[in-house]
Design an enzyme around this catalytic site. Structure first.
Site, short mmCIF file in Angstrom:
data_model
loop_
_atom_site.label_atom_id
_atom_site.label_comp_id
_atom_site.label_asym_id
_atom_site.label_seq_id
_atom_site.Cartn_x
_atom_site.Cartn_y
_atom_site.Cartn_z
N LYS A 1 28.08 31.45 33.79
CA LYS A 1 27.96 31.22 32.35
C LYS A 1 29.14 31.88 31.64
O LYS A 1 29.33 33.09 31.74
CB LYS A 1 26.64 31.82 31.82
CG LYS A 1 25.39 31.26 32.48
CD LYS A 1 24.14 31.98 31.98
CE LYS A 1 22.89 31.48 32.68
NZ LYS A 1 21.67 32.20 32.26
N MET B 1 27.66 43.34 26.80
CA MET B 1 27.73 42.05 26.11
C MET B 1 27.96 42.24 24.61
O MET B 1 27.37 41.57 23.78
CB MET B 1 26.44 41.25 26.36
CG MET B 1 26.25 40.86 27.81
SD MET B 1 24.71 39.96 28.13
CE MET B 1 23.55 41.31 28.18
N ASP C 1 26.94 33.75 40.09
CA ASP C 1 27.51 33.76 38.76
C ASP C 1 29.01 34.01 38.82
O ASP C 1 29.56 34.32 39.88
CB ASP C 1 26.83 34.83 37.90
CG ASP C 1 25.46 34.39 37.40
OD1 ASP C 1 25.06 33.26 37.71
OD2 ASP C 1 24.78 35.19 36.72
#
Length: 348
Positions: free
Chosen positions: A162, A277, A140
């Site tokens: 992502k 997040m 990632d």
């Protein structure tokens, strides 16, 4: 053959009886390696001479202690390791043919490696070794990118990062990718920032491998939920302030149908609140916490780019932190800390 490190590297004693006669500065490390290999370990030594770490293993029943074992009884052990004198390493005094060479690593596996918050110095030794031996690395964007230089020259390195509300590789495609490479007989490392099992979807990937009959090895990482605040000098627990912490994901805001969190319970839990997040949803999160009873003057902090040279931290009250963070231009990745400890900076 001499040198305990050489013996433990070249041979396997799984299920075998191993005697350590006496102790020296290598004994604790030798015992740990033997136990991890599956050996049955006995120590011949005066109880008073045992280091605390070794005595703990004895008291927990992981290692046997026999102070009076006779020399003639050594024949019942696969190997006898004698402590050296004058700081020398341990040495093999007797072995049998039952000790076998370590088998070659199983091929066609998937190893889930947590890379920590971004600093290559915070990846574990086991994680680094997995990268160095992998046939395929699927990573990632938030991994410690410098660690990828440890990959073999012939390794396949696949970037499936992502970007929030931007470019991304669907999770289903990632699952398929790691399974396909493993089925082809390759050692696959799924390399994630933080820890794969803390909002890293590692559970889903492990389940996909399990459904395909692919063995999975887990190498935990240093989770950003703890490391981010720590790097900013914020201890999530403090004996005089708070006795616990709660970690939540705010990739969707309160009252969103996809949210499963009880924000009222979180606001009343009297623990440090760690939000991952949550940059985009921070105004909604903080407003909901205050609505649910959290004191608006509660300290809060946002730690962005933890572990990177670009790391920045801002502090304010929970009522103001969203605006202060936005005014400072902080973006993802970031960790939000809410609670009394957020006012601390023990590193300054």
């Amino acid at each position: 053959m001499s040198g305990s490190r050489l013996v433990l590297r070249d041979l396997s004693f799984r299920g075998e009886r191993v005697l350590l006669s006496g102790v020296d500065r290598h004994t604790a490390a030798t015992i740990d390696a033997l136990l991890r290999d599956g050996a049955q370990v006995t120590i011949r030594s005066d109880d008073a001479a045992l280091p605390t770490s070794v005595l703990d293993l004895v008291e927990r029943g992981l290692v046997s202690l026999d102070e009076n074992l006779a020399v003639e009884d050594e024949a019942g052990f696969t190997v006898v390791i004698r402590a050296g004198r004058g700081g020398h390493t341990t040495s093999i005094a007797a072995t049998t043919t039952s000790a076998t060479s370590t088998p070659a690593p199983v091929r066609g596996t998937v190893t889930l490696v947590g890379g920590g918050p971004g600093d290559p110095g915070l990846i574990t030794v086991a994680g680094l070794e997995a990268l160095r031996t992998a046939d395929v690395i699927v990573h990632d964007r938030l991994v410690p990118l410098a660690a990828l230089s440890q990959a073999r020259p012939d390794a396949i390195v696949v970037d499936v990062g992502k970007i929030p509300r931007g470019t991304f590789t669907p999770q289903e495609r990632i699952n398929t990718l790691i399974v396909e490479h493993a089925r082809a007989g390759r050692c696959v490392v799924r390399f994630k920032g933080g820890d794969n099992f803390v909002f890293g979807r590692g559970g889903e990937e492990a389940e996909a491998c399990g459904a395909a009959g692919i063995p999975v090895v887990v190498v935990p990482g240093v989770t950003s939920s703890v490391a981010g605040p720590a790097l900013a000098g914020i201890p999530l627990t403090h004996r005089t302030l708070v006795q616990g912490f709660t970690v939540v994901s705010a990739h969707v805001p309160p009252h969103d149908p996809r949210s499963t969190l009880d924000w009222s319970a979180i606001a009343r839990a009297n623990t440090t609140i760690v939000v991952l997040m949550g940059v985009a949803t921070l105004p909604a999160v903080t407003a909901e916490l205050v609505t649910q009873g959290l004191d608006p003057s509660t300290p809060a902090a946002v730690v962005a780019d933890a572990g990177l040279p670009s790391m920045r931290t801002v502090r304010a009250t929970v009522a103001d932190i969203a605006g202060v963070s936005a005014a400072a231009g902080l973006g993802a990745p970031a960790v939000v800390v809410i609670g009394a400890v957020a006012a601390l900076d023990v590193t300054s």
